[in-house]
Design a protein around this motif. Sequence first.
Motif, short mmCIF file in Angstrom:
data_model
loop_
_atom_site.label_atom_id
_atom_site.label_comp_id
_atom_site.label_asym_id
_atom_site.label_seq_id
_atom_site.Cartn_x
_atom_site.Cartn_y
_atom_site.Cartn_z
N PRO A 15 -5.64 -14.45 -10.49
CA PRO A 15 -5.02 -13.23 -10.07
C PRO A 15 -4.01 -13.48 -8.83
CG PRO A 15 -7.53 -13.54 -9.68
CD PRO A 15 -7.13 -14.75 -10.19
N ILE A 16 -3.03 -12.48 -9.13
CA ILE A 16 -1.73 -12.18 -8.46
C ILE A 16 -2.24 -12.11 -7.07
CG2 ILE A 16 -1.34 -10.05 -8.87
CD1 ILE A 16 1.70 -10.63 -9.45
N THR A 17 -1.07 -12.88 -5.96
CA THR A 17 -1.52 -12.36 -4.76
C THR A 17 0.02 -12.36 -4.19
OG1 THR A 17 -1.03 -14.80 -4.08
CG2 THR A 17 -3.15 -14.20 -4.59
N GLU A 18 -0.01 -11.90 -2.87
CA GLU A 18 1.14 -11.37 -2.27
C GLU A 18 1.99 -12.71 -2.10
OE1 GLU A 18 3.82 -9.68 -0.27
OE2 GLU A 18 1.93 -8.55 -0.58
N ASN A 19 1.69 -14.09 -2.30
CA ASN A 19 2.52 -15.29 -2.46
C ASN A 19 3.31 -15.34 -3.52
OD1 ASN A 19 1.63 -16.17 0.40
ND2 ASN A 19 -0.17 -17.29 -0.74
N ASP A 20 2.81 -14.25 -4.61
CA ASP A 20 3.49 -14.65 -5.80
C ASP A 20 4.95 -13.57 -6.16
OD1 ASP A 20 1.86 -16.61 -7.07
OD2 ASP A 20 0.28 -14.93 -6.79
N TRP A 21 5.27 -12.90 -4.97
CA TRP A 21 6.19 -11.84 -5.03
C TRP A 21 7.67 -12.72 -5.54
CZ3 TRP A 21 8.36 -7.48 -5.56
CH2 TRP A 21 9.77 -7.27 -5.02
N ARG A 47 9.18 -3.89 -6.06
CA ARG A 47 8.00 -4.16 -5.04
C ARG A 47 6.99 -3.09 -5.05
NH1 ARG A 47 6.33 -7.99 -1.50
NH2 ARG A 47 4.47 -7.03 -0.71
N GLU A 48 7.51 -1.96 -5.53
CA GLU A 48 6.37 -0.90 -5.70
C GLU A 48 5.55 -1.17 -6.97
OE1 GLU A 48 8.48 2.68 -6.11
OE2 GLU A 48 8.75 2.80 -4.39
N LYS A 49 6.04 -1.87 -7.88
CA LYS A 49 5.44 -2.33 -9.08
C LYS A 49 4.27 -3.50 -8.79
CE LYS A 49 6.32 -3.81 -13.92
NZ LYS A 49 7.54 -4.21 -14.74
N PHE A 50 4.92 -4.40 -8.04
CA PHE A 50 4.15 -5.69 -7.48
C PHE A 50 3.12 -5.17 -6.85
CE2 PHE A 50 3.62 -8.84 -4.04
CZ PHE A 50 3.29 -9.75 -4.79
N ASP A 51 3.16 -4.29 -5.60
CA ASP A 51 2.32 -3.81 -4.98
C ASP A 51 1.08 -3.23 -5.77
OD1 ASP A 51 3.55 -4.65 -2.68
OD2 ASP A 51 4.45 -2.69 -2.18
N ALA A 52 1.29 -2.21 -6.65
CA ALA A 52 0.33 -1.88 -7.40
C ALA A 52 -0.57 -2.83 -8.13
CB ALA A 52 1.01 -1.03 -8.66
N LEU A 67 -2.73 -11.56 -13.93
CA LEU A 67 -3.00 -13.07 -13.68
C LEU A 67 -1.64 -13.67 -13.83
CD1 LEU A 67 -6.22 -13.29 -16.21
CD2 LEU A 67 -6.04 -12.95 -13.76
N VAL A 68 -1.37 -14.69 -12.87
CA VAL A 68 -0.21 -15.48 -12.53
C VAL A 68 -0.69 -17.08 -13.51
CG1 VAL A 68 1.18 -17.11 -11.24
CG2 VAL A 68 0.17 -14.83 -10.44
N ILE A 69 0.19 -17.27 -14.26
CA ILE A 69 0.34 -18.43 -15.46
C ILE A 69 0.89 -19.59 -14.59
CG2 ILE A 69 0.57 -19.27 -17.75
CD1 ILE A 69 1.16 -16.42 -18.34
#
Length: 178
Positions: A15-21, A47-52, A67-69
């Motif tokens: 799963p994506i996390t804040e560190n993946d910005w 950023r809005e898309k990321f936060d969602a 999910l981050v690959i």
Amino acid sequence: MPSLCIKTPRLTLTPITENDWPLFFKLNTDPKVIELCFDRKDELQVREKFDARLQPWVEGSASWLTLVIRDIKTQQPIGVTGFFTTEDGAYEVGYLLLAEHHGKQYGTESLAALLDWAVRAHQIGEFQAVVTAGNIASERVLIKCGFWLDEVVENAYQIGGRVYDDHIFRWRAPSTNA
């Protein structure tokens, strides 16, 4: 959500996390990645898309399971993949890979693993994907994973002032009789 980690011989999907910005921002602004996907957005919009995407995924909700690959050996990020539930209840997949990783079959490998997990863990047996006409590489990924072109919606989407058709692909798990 329990710790989710899907593994393939070359990749991990988590799963994506804040560190993946930084990864998410690059994927959503690099012209080589987005040219046949969508218009470039400014940093606030990304950023809005990321936060969602950081919101926890709940089956049946409209939020994305993002999910981050990552390369399994180096843990370097390659891209993102995932799905969400559309307004009509269908599950729709999507993926973006960093340009330097195009052509290495990571899209196919990660999507196949995601589909397998969705069937096994959540009994999700059908997916769709929407691809802009001309995005041949993305269509190849889908076809290799068992999707078929089901519908063409003419003049459906605009990128850079140019109008494109949408190609709607469908997938059904082999064991699904629907």
